[in-house]
Design an enzyme around this catalytic site. Structure first.
Site, mmCIF file in Angstrom:
data_model
loop_
_atom_site.group_PDB
_atom_site.id
_atom_site.type_symbol
_atom_site.label_atom_id
_atom_site.label_comp_id
_atom_site.label_asym_id
_atom_site.label_seq_id
_atom_site.Cartn_x
_atom_site.Cartn_y
_atom_site.Cartn_z
ATOM 1 N N GLY A 1 0.836 -1.191 0.000
ATOM 2 C CA GLY A 1 0.000 0.000 0.000
ATOM 3 C C GLY A 1 0.870 1.240 0.000
ATOM 4 N N GLN B 1 2.997 9.881 1.375
ATOM 5 C CA GLN B 1 4.268 9.157 1.364
ATOM 6 C C GLN B 1 5.119 9.475 0.142
ATOM 7 O OE1 GLN B 1 2.223 5.216 2.320
ATOM 8 N NE2 GLN B 1 4.201 5.027 3.380
ATOM 9 N N CYS C 1 5.776 0.029 7.652
ATOM 10 C CA CYS C 1 5.432 1.160 6.804
ATOM 11 C C CYS C 1 6.645 1.546 5.973
ATOM 12 C CB CYS C 1 4.991 2.333 7.683
ATOM 13 S SG CYS C 1 4.532 3.813 6.765
ATOM 14 N N LEU C 2 6.429 1.823 4.700
ATOM 15 C CA LEU C 2 7.543 2.210 3.830
ATOM 16 C C LEU C 2 8.218 3.495 4.304
ATOM 17 C CD1 LEU C 2 6.034 1.441 0.299
ATOM 18 C CD2 LEU C 2 7.556 0.016 1.686
ATOM 19 N N HIS D 1 -4.780 1.071 7.326
ATOM 20 C CA HIS D 1 -3.410 1.578 7.456
ATOM 21 C C HIS D 1 -3.190 2.741 6.489
ATOM 22 C CE1 HIS D 1 1.053 1.061 8.074
ATOM 23 N NE2 HIS D 1 1.033 1.713 6.928
ATOM 24 N N GLU D 2 -3.576 2.551 5.229
ATOM 25 C CA GLU D 2 -3.374 3.604 4.231
ATOM 26 C C GLU D 2 -4.290 4.796 4.484
ATOM 27 O OE1 GLU D 2 -0.731 3.477 2.494
ATOM 28 O OE2 GLU D 2 -0.372 1.379 3.037
ATOM 29 N N HIS E 1 -2.931 7.286 6.855
ATOM 30 C CA HIS E 1 -1.983 8.240 6.269
ATOM 31 C C HIS E 1 -2.688 9.500 5.796
ATOM 32 C CE1 HIS E 1 1.948 6.330 6.242
ATOM 33 N NE2 HIS E 1 1.419 5.189 5.819
#
Length: 195
Positions: free
Chosen positions: A45, A50, A107-108, A149-150, A153
């Site tokens: 995701g 991000q 998380c990236l 999760h996304e 953000h």
């Protein structure tokens, strides 16, 4: 185009995103670029903040959760995730329900750190696709978790916000190192503490 992933500590990750106006952006191109960026970082995701954009869009592809490792015969595999690849534009979670369950998230934007996060098992979400069609759909299990999760953000929230106080204290130095760019990631990143 592959964007650098914005690292923990950048103010954009804490800023709630704004809704996108119709025809404001080339949504197909942005979606494609976001998928390309996500794949280059081996993610499932990616949300607009991000990649440094303050707009309400995220992409998901849960295929890795549907694939069975050859040496992992005992693992449960969710085949419903095999085709779970979507772009969510202007999403709004309308309802969350069910028992909260834990899963170790990462998380990236926060490489090398993982932690158990409890989330409700089901949700109902309204969103638009890249053709501006509107949908209201229900998701459960891992699909719901990835969306939650996304979606966080887009609200300026990160998975580390859900961790217990002790765990937060234990990772404080590692988070500080990420802000300074003192972290190994096998994808391009943009660090707030480094010019």
């Amino acid at each position: 185009m592959i964007y650098p992933v914005v690292a923990y500590g950048d103010p954009i990750l804490r800023k709630p995103t704004r809704f996108i106006e119709k025809d404001e952006l080339d949504l197909k191109k942005l979606s494609d670029d976001m998928f390309e960026t996500m794949y280059s970082a081996n993610g499932v995701g990616l949300a607009a903040p991000q990649i440094g954009l303050n707009v309400r869009i995220f992409v998901v592809d849960a295929t890795p959760f549907s694939e069975k490792e050859e040496d992992d015969e005992d693992e449960d595999v969710d085949l419903s995730l095999a085709d779970f690849k979507k772009t969510f534009i202007n999403p709004e979670i309308l309802e969350e329900s069910g028992k909260e369950w834990a899963f170790e998230e990462g998380c990236l934007s926060i490489p090398g750190i993982r932690g158990d996060v409890y989330r409700p098992e089901k949700l109902v979400i309204r969103y638009r696709d890249t053709d501006w069609n509107e949908y209201t759909e229900e998701y459960s299990g891992m699909a719901a978790r990835i969306i939650q999760h996304e979606y966080d953000h887009l609200l300026g929230k990160l998975f580390v916000d859900y961790l217990p106080t002790l765990k937060k204290q234990l990772i404080k130095k590692r988070l500080s190192d990420i802000m300074k760019g003192n972290v190994d990631a096998d994808y391009r990143m943009k660090f707030p503490g480094r010019k």
